[in-house]
Write an enzyme that holds these catalytic residues in place. Structure first.
Site, PDB file in Angstrom:
ATOM      1  N   ALA A  33     -25.601   7.040   9.743  1.00 38.33           N
ATOM      2  CA  ALA A  33     -26.141   7.303   7.976  1.00 38.33           C
ATOM      3  C   ALA A  33     -27.570   6.797   8.092  1.00 38.33           C
ATOM      4  O   ALA A  33     -28.154   7.230   7.089  1.00 38.33           O
ATOM      5  CB  ALA A  33     -25.237   6.191   7.331  1.00 38.33           C
ATOM      6  N   TYR A  35     -29.847   7.547  10.845  1.00 41.38           N
ATOM      7  CA  TYR A  35     -30.206   9.045  11.525  1.00 41.38           C
ATOM      8  C   TYR A  35     -29.787   9.835  10.503  1.00 41.38           C
ATOM      9  O   TYR A  35     -31.803  10.339   9.890  1.00 41.38           O
ATOM     10  CB  TYR A  35     -29.342   9.379  12.478  1.00 41.38           C
ATOM     11  CG  TYR A  35     -30.478  10.244  12.583  1.00 41.38           C
ATOM     12  CD1 TYR A  35     -30.418  11.747  12.650  1.00 41.38           C
ATOM     13  CD2 TYR A  35     -30.944  10.206  14.309  1.00 41.38           C
ATOM     14  CE1 TYR A  35     -30.658  12.176  13.489  1.00 41.38           C
ATOM     15  CE2 TYR A  35     -32.063  11.070  14.953  1.00 41.38           C
ATOM     16  CZ  TYR A  35     -31.660  12.420  14.014  1.00 41.38           C
ATOM     17  OH  TYR A  35     -32.207  13.311  14.836  1.00 41.38           O
ATOM     18  N   ASP A  36     -29.107   9.574   9.322  1.00 50.40           N
ATOM     19  CA  ASP A  36     -29.734  11.207   8.444  1.00 50.40           C
ATOM     20  C   ASP A  36     -30.288  11.046   7.440  1.00 50.40           C
ATOM     21  O   ASP A  36     -30.781  11.773   6.769  1.00 50.40           O
ATOM     22  CB  ASP A  36     -28.003  11.469   7.530  1.00 50.40           C
ATOM     23  CG  ASP A  36     -26.718  11.549   9.201  1.00 50.40           C
ATOM     24  OD1 ASP A  36     -27.206  12.060   9.840  1.00 50.40           O
ATOM     25  OD2 ASP A  36     -25.713  11.073   8.425  1.00 50.40           O
ATOM     26  N   GLU A 121     -10.587  20.710   7.806  1.00 48.81           N
ATOM     27  CA  GLU A 121      -9.934  20.643   9.447  1.00 48.81           C
ATOM     28  C   GLU A 121     -10.861  18.874   9.062  1.00 48.81           C
ATOM     29  O   GLU A 121     -12.372  18.449   8.414  1.00 48.81           O
ATOM     30  CB  GLU A 121     -11.607  20.783  10.203  1.00 48.81           C
ATOM     31  CG  GLU A 121     -10.466  22.199  11.000  1.00 48.81           C
ATOM     32  CD  GLU A 121     -11.289  23.107  12.096  1.00 48.81           C
ATOM     33  OE1 GLU A 121     -12.348  22.516  12.889  1.00 48.81           O
ATOM     34  OE2 GLU A 121     -11.917  24.232  11.584  1.00 48.81           O
ATOM     35  N   LYS A 123     -13.184  15.910  10.448  1.00 51.23           N
ATOM     36  CA  LYS A 123     -14.610  15.693  11.461  1.00 51.23           C
ATOM     37  C   LYS A 123     -14.431  15.003  12.181  1.00 51.23           C
ATOM     38  O   LYS A 123     -14.547  13.379  12.158  1.00 51.23           O
ATOM     39  CB  LYS A 123     -16.109  15.600  10.100  1.00 51.23           C
ATOM     40  CG  LYS A 123     -17.408  15.821  11.686  1.00 51.23           C
ATOM     41  CD  LYS A 123     -18.806  15.737  10.279  1.00 51.23           C
ATOM     42  CE  LYS A 123     -19.589  16.299  11.498  1.00 51.23           C
ATOM     43  NZ  LYS A 123     -19.930  15.075  12.480  1.00 51.23           N
ATOM     44  N   CYS A 418     -21.643 -33.856   6.273  1.00 54.77           N
ATOM     45  CA  CYS A 418     -21.445 -34.998   6.611  1.00 54.77           C
ATOM     46  C   CYS A 418     -22.470 -35.804   7.440  1.00 54.77           C
ATOM     47  O   CYS A 418     -22.444 -37.262   7.282  1.00 54.77           O
ATOM     48  CB  CYS A 418     -20.507 -35.911   6.725  1.00 54.77           C
ATOM     49  SG  CYS A 418     -19.806 -35.709   8.275  1.00 54.77           S
TER      50      CYS A 418
HETATM   51  S1  IVH Z   1     -18.608  23.114  13.486  1.00 50.59           S
HETATM   52  C1  IVH Z   1     -21.410  25.859  13.854  1.00 50.59           C
HETATM   53  N1  IVH Z   1     -15.906  21.331  13.731  1.00 50.59           N
HETATM   54  O1  IVH Z   1     -19.519  18.188  14.311  1.00 50.59           O
HETATM   55  C2  IVH Z   1     -20.031  24.514  13.668  1.00 50.59           C
HETATM   56  N2  IVH Z   1     -17.575  20.301  13.910  1.00 50.59           N
HETATM   57  O2  IVH Z   1     -22.327  17.957  12.537  1.00 50.59           O
HETATM   58  C3  IVH Z   1     -20.431  23.975  14.664  1.00 50.59           C
HETATM   59  N3  IVH Z   1     -17.739  17.793  14.645  1.00 50.59           N
HETATM   60  O3  IVH Z   1     -21.509  19.208  17.344  1.00 50.59           O
HETATM   61  C4  IVH Z   1     -19.987  22.629  14.383  1.00 50.59           C
HETATM   62  N4  IVH Z   1     -15.208  17.748  14.145  1.00 50.59           N
HETATM   63  O4  IVH Z   1     -19.337  17.663  17.389  1.00 50.59           O
HETATM   64  C5  IVH Z   1     -16.745  21.735  13.237  1.00 50.59           C
HETATM   65  N5  IVH Z   1     -14.180  20.049  13.110  1.00 50.59           N
HETATM   66  C6  IVH Z   1     -14.997  20.457  13.684  1.00 50.59           C
HETATM   67  C7  IVH Z   1     -15.447  19.623  13.691  1.00 50.59           C
HETATM   68  C8  IVH Z   1     -17.491  19.240  14.052  1.00 50.59           C
HETATM   69  C9  IVH Z   1     -16.317  17.203  15.059  1.00 50.59           C
HETATM   70  C10 IVH Z   1     -18.621  17.512  14.901  1.00 50.59           C
HETATM   71  C11 IVH Z   1     -19.140  18.415  16.855  1.00 50.59           C
HETATM   72  C12 IVH Z   1     -20.757  19.012  15.576  1.00 50.59           C
HETATM   73  C13 IVH Z   1     -20.913  18.417  14.611  1.00 50.59           C
HETATM   74  C14 IVH Z   1     -21.400  19.168  13.286  1.00 50.59           C
END
Ligand code: IVH
Length: 791
Positions: A33, A35-36, A121, A123, A418
Site C-alpha cells: 500500500a 509503495y502504491d 477473478e 487477485k 509497585c
Molecule cells: S492479469 C495484462 N489476473 O497481479 C494483465 N494478474 O498487478 C496482467 N495477478 O503481474 C495480469 N492475480 O502477478 C492478472 N487474476 C489475475 C491476477 C493477476 C494476480 C498479479 C500478476 C500481475 C499483477 C498485476
C-alpha cells in the site's frame, strides 16, 4: 532544482530502492500500500510536470532487472501489470473509460447505458510466471522480470505439481504461452515457517515472500520441497485463433489441464463487479490463500483488442484492491503492562493509523524475545498488520527509516506499578536425570498481591463467573476495594463489612446487602472452581477440573510433586512445575489458609478418582526419572525384573546381580548405579514413590502379581465421542485394567464403547452381536473393576 523536481528525484530513488528489494532481493521493506502511494504521488507529479518525465523513471517501466544467476528470457509478448482501483469511484471511472473506448453509451444518474461483460477473478498474492508449451510439452518457465526480460526458472516450475508437464486433450496451438500466478497457500506457509524455525533458519514475513523466495532458488530440490501452487489467468504467445472471450479462453486452458481460479465469474455491468468484490471480500479470510483484491477484465477478446494498452498496463483490465491489511506507522513508545500472574508485557504505543478500516494505536509485543526478534527501537517505522478480526500485529521494522535518535527498548528493572523487582522467569528442564534452568521469555514482577496491578487482576479473576462466580463484583468495584485499601488478598473479600461496602461509590442499602450475600453465597465452590480461581499460572479451567477430578482434594493437589502431576493426562513438565511452585510459595499458602479460615470450603472428596488409581507403573516412574541410557524398553525390563522401587535400588547397588540383568548394556548399568548412588536422586525417587503410594496410585506390576488384571486378554474398541473423558484417557484406563484397545471391530472384539457420532464400527458390532456400552456404562464398569482390584 524546483521543489517538484527535487521531490520527483527523491521519489524515483526511493521507488528504485524498493523495486530492487522487492524484485531482486525478495526482501520488500515496506507494505504494498505504501509503495502504491509513493508510485501514485510520482505519477501525479509527472502528469503535472510532463517536461520532467525521463525514460528511466519507475513509471516508465514495469519492474526491476533480472537476477544474474538465472539465464535471461525475452518475453515476445510483454508481461504487463495492472492499474489499480482503490474505491468504488475508481472502478466506476474505469467502467466509463471502457464504455467510451468501445463507443458505447455511458448512461446517466438513472442508469441506462450499455453494460459491459467483465470476467472476475481474485487477485492472487504471489508472483507472475510465464509457461511456454511447444507441441503440448512444457519447455520453459520464466518470471516476469521487468516485463520484457525475465529469468529462466524452468527447472523450478517443473517441480510445482499443479503445473502440467504435458497438456491434456487436443487442439492446443503449436506454441502456447500460459500466464498465471505462483503462490503459496496459507496452511503450507505456516507449516514451512514452522519447519524453518525447527531448522533454525530464517522465517518468511508472508506467503508472497515465501513463494518468491522458493521460486528463485538456484537448487530446484529446495523449490520442490516448498508448497507452491499455480493458477492460470491469461495467455501470452498463442499460435492459433483465440476463443471469443477471456472466460472461454480460461475454460479452454482448464480443459488442457491448467488450473484456473474456482472463483472465476462473469459479471454484467459495473454493479455486478462491485457485488463480486463485496462477496469475495467477505470471504477473504476463509480462502486457503492470500488475495489482495480482485481483477476485472473486459470479457470479449475483440473488445480487449480495440481498447489496447498504455505503457505499463492494458486499458481493458483493472485490479480492484482491498483495503490494505498492512500499513506503516511510527513506534512512539513501549510501555509495560503487568498482568494477573505478574507477567510484564511490552505494549507498543503507535502513531494512530488506519489499518483495514480500523484505527490502530496499540499493539502487544508479547514478550522481550519478540522485541529482540523484531529488532525494535523506539522511533522506528513499523509494518503493522491487521487481518480480519485478528488483533493488530507488528510484522517488521523498516530499517531504512530508523531515525538517528532511535532508542532501544529496555525492560524496566522495577515494576511500573509497585516498584518491586522485575525478574526473568526460569524454565526447568530435566534431561539426563538432572534439572537445569534456562531463561524463559517472560519477565515477572515479584510483588505478587502486594502489586496493585496483580492484586486487581487476581481479584477480578477470582470473582469471575467461571471461578468463584460472585455476582455484582465488577471491575470498577474491585478497583475501589483495592484503591481504598479494603482488600489486600482474595481472602479479604470474606471480611468486608456492611459499613465498608455501603461507603463505596454507587452503593445503597439493597445493593450492599446483595453484594455481601453474593460473597457469602460463594463459600462452597466446587474444588475445580476453587483451583481455577486461585489463578495459578498456566492452569485454566480444564486443567483445574482435571486436578480436582483426579486428585480429589486440596491437600493432595497442593502437595503433589511435579513428577506425580505429570502422570495426569495433558499435564506437562512446565505446567506441573507451575502448580508445584505455586503451592510451595509461602505467600500463596497463607492466602489459601486465610480463605479456608474465612469459611471458604471447596467441595472435595477424599477419594482419588478410580480412573487414576490404576494408572501408575514402576516403568513409568523410571522413565520420569530420566536416567541416562534408560529409555522405555530398559525401564520396562527393569520394572518387570524388580517389581518395586526398593528392589530396584537394591539391584542397582548390587553389581553382580545387575551384571546378569537382561536388556541393559554396560553403560546403562553404570548410569543406573551412579544415579541411585547419588543421595539426592535417590531421595527424589523415593519421595515420588511414597507420594504415589500415599495417594493410592497403585503399581500396575503389583496388580499383576496380585492375581492378574480383570480385562487381561480382552480386546476393546472405542468409537464416537466421549464427554467426561478423552479417548486417550479411556484407552489408558482400559489398558491399565489389562485390556488391549484396538482400532477396528472384528469377531475377536469383546466389547465396543460407543459415544455419539459412532458409525460403521457400531454397525459392525451390532452385526456381530458384540456387547456395546455407552459412556455411562463404561464409567460404571471402570469403577467396578477398579474396586474389585482394590479388594
Ligand atoms: S492479469 C495484462 N489476473 O497481479 C494483465 N494478474 O498487478 C496482467 N495477478 O503481474 C495480469 N492475480 O502477478 C492478472 N487474476 C489475475 C491476477 C493477476 C494476480 C498479479 C500478476 C500481475 C499483477 C498485476
Amino acid at each position: 532544482m524546483t521543489d517538484a523536481a527535487q521531490r520527483i528525484s527523491a521519489l524515483r530513488h526511493e521507488l528504485d530502492a524498493h523495486n530492487y528489494r522487492y524484485y531482486v532481493l525478495d526482501e520488500p521493506s515496506i507494505p504494498d500500500a505504501e509503495y502504491d502511494r509513493l508510485f501514485c504521488e510520482l505519477q501525479q507529479l509527472e502528469q503535472a510536470h510532463p517536461e520532467l518525465i525521463s525514460a528511466d523513471s519507475p513509471t516508465q517501466r514495469v519492474g526491476g532487472s533480472a537476477l544474474q544467476a538465472f539465464a535471461e528470457v525475452q518475453h515476445s509478448v510483454p508481461m504487463l501489470s495492472l492499474n489499480n482501483a482503490f474505491s468504488e469511484d475508481d472502478l466506476r471511472a474505469f467502467d466509463r473509460s471502457v464504455q467510451a473506448g468501445l463507443g458505447l453509451p455511458p448512461g446517466d444518474l438513472f442508469g441506462g447505458g450499455a453494460e459491459v461483460d467483465y470476467s472476475c477473478e481474485p487477485k492472487l498474492d504471489g508472483l507472475a510466471v510465464s509457461l511456454l508449451y511447444v507441441d503440448g510439452l512444457l519447455v520453459r518457465g520464466a518470471t516476469r522480470g521487468d516485463g520484457s526480460t525475465g529469468e529462466d526458472i524452468s527447472a523450478n516450475v517443473r517441480t510445482i505439481r499443479t503445473i502440467p508437464l504435458r497438456l491434456q486433450g487436443s487442439g492446443w496451438p503449436a506454441r502456447l504461452e500460459v500466464r498465471g500466478e505462483v503462490f503459496m497457500p496459507r496452511a503450507g506457509f505456516e507449516a514451512l515457517n514452522a519447519r524453518q524455525v525447527d531448522a533454525g533458519a530464517k522465517t518468511f514475513a508472508n506467503p508472497r515472500n515465501a513463494a518468491a523466495g522458493s521460486l528463485r532458488q538456484l537448487d530446484p530440490k529446495i523449490t520442490a520441497s516448498r508448497p507452491l501452487e499455480f493458477c492460470a489467468y491469461g495467455v501470452g504467445e498463442y499460435a492459433a485463433d483465440l476463443p471469443s472471450s477471456h472466460i472461454a479462453m480460461l475454460e479452454q486452458l482448464k480443459a488442457w489441464g491448467l488450473p484456473i481460479s474456482r472463483e472465476l465469474r462473469l459479471a454484467r455491468g459495473v454493479d455486478a463487479c462491485l457485488a463480486y468484490y463485496a462477496e469475495i471480500g467477505a470471504r477473504r479470510q476463509s480462502l486457503a490463500y492470500d488475495i489482495d483484491g480482485v481483477v476485472f477484465k473486459v470479457n470479449s477478446l475483440e473488445d480487449q483488442q480495440q481498447l489496447g494498452f498504455r505503457a505499463r498496463s492494458p486499458h481493458w483490465a483493472i485490479a480492484h484492491k482491498f483495503p490494505a491489511q498492512e500499513e506503516l506507522t511510527e513506534l512512539l513508545d513501549v510501555e509495560f503492562q503487568v498482568g494477573r500472574t505478574g507477567a510484564v508485557t511490552p505494549v507498543a504505543r503507535l502513531r494512530p493509523v488506519q489499518v483495514a478500516g480500523v484505527t490502530v494505536s496499540n499493539a502487544t509485543l508479547h514478550n522481550m524475545d519478540e522485541v529482540a526478534r523484531l529488532g525494535l527501537m523506539i522511533g522506528d517505522t513499523l509494518i503493522i498488520r491487521r487481518a480480519g478480526d485478528v488483533i493488530p500485529q507488528v510484522m517488521a521494522v523498516v530499517p531504512e527509516r530508523r531515525p538517528a535518535d532511535a532508542r532501544p527498548v529496555q525492560i524496566p528493572a522495577q515494576c511500573p506499578v509497585c516498584g518491586s523487582a522485575v525478574e526473568r522467569t526460569q524454565l526447568v528442564k530435566r534431561s539426563k536425570g538432572r534439572a537445569s534452568l534456562s531463561e524463559g521469555a517472560v519477565y515477572r514482577c515479584v510483588g505478587r498481591l502486594s502489586c496493585e496491578a496483580q492484586l486487581k487482576q487476581a481479584i477480578i479473576h477470582f470473582v469471575s463467573r467461571r471461578a468463584m462466580d460472585i455476582d455484582g463484583l465488577g471491575e470498577k468495584i474491585v478497583e475501589q476495594l483495592v484503591d481504598n485499601g479494603l482488600v489486600h488478598s482474595p481472602a479479604d473479600l470474606y471480611r468486608l463489612t456492611h459499613e465498608q461496602v455501603l461507603a463505596l461509590e454507587g452503593f445503597a442499602e439493597l445493593s450492599t446487602r446483595n453484594l455481601l450475600a453474593a460473597i457469602a453465597g460463594s463459600r462452597q465452590p466446587s474444588l475445580a472452581r476453587f483451583i481455577f480461581a486461585l489463578g495459578i499460572p498456566d492452569v485454566g479451567e480444564e486443567t483445574a477440573k482435571l486436578l480436582a477430578r483426579a486428585l480429589g482434594n486440596l491437600p493432595r493437589i497442593s502437595q503433589a510433586l511435579p513428577e506425580v502431576l505429570t502422570w495426569l493426562p495433558d499435564v506437562g513438565q512446565e505446567v506441573a512445575h507451575e502448580i508445584h511452585s505455586f503451592f510451595a510459595d509461602a505467600h500463596n499458602r497463607q492466602v489459601i489458609n486465610e480463605l479456608l479460615e474465612h469459611g471458604v470450603q471447596p467441595q472435595q472428596s477424599s477419594e482419588l478418582a478410580a480412573e487414576f488409581t490404576a494408572c501408575a507403573s514402576l516403568a513409568e516412574l523410571l522413565e520420569k526419572l530420566a536416567i541416562p541410557g534408560i529409555a522405555s524398553t530398559g525401564a520396562r525390563l527393569l520394572a518387570e525384573q524388580t517389581g518395586s522401587l526398593e528392589a530396584l535400588i537394591a539391584l542397582s547397588q548390587d553389581w553382580l546381580t545387575l551384571a546378569q540383568c537382561k536388556g541393559l548394556n554396560e553403560k546403562a548399568r553404570q548410569a543406573l548405579r551412579e544415579f541411585f548412588a547419588d543421595p539426592q536422586q535417590r531421595r527424589r525417587a523415593e519421595d515420588i514413590d511414597a507420594q504415589l503410594q500415599a495417594f493410592g496410585m497403585h503399581w500396575l506390576s503389583e496388580r499383576r502379581q496380585a492375581g492378574g488384571l480383570p480385562l487381561l486378554g480382552q480386546t476393546w474398541v472405542l468409537t464416537g465421542t466421549l464427554e467426561s473423558l478423552s479417548r486417550d484417557q479411556a484407552k489408558q484406563q482400559l489398558e491399565a485394567l489389562g485390556a488391549k484397545v484396538a482400532g477396528s471391530v472384528s469377531s475377536k472384539t469383546h466389547c465396543v464403547v460407543a459415544g455419539p457420532g459412532a458409525g460403521s464400527k457400531l454397525a459392525k458390532a451390532a452385526e456381530l452381536g458384540i456387547r456395546v456400552l455407552d459412556e455411562e456404562a463404561l464409567l460404571s464398569t471402570l469403577q467396578e473393576l477398579a474396586e474389585q482390584c482394590d479388594e
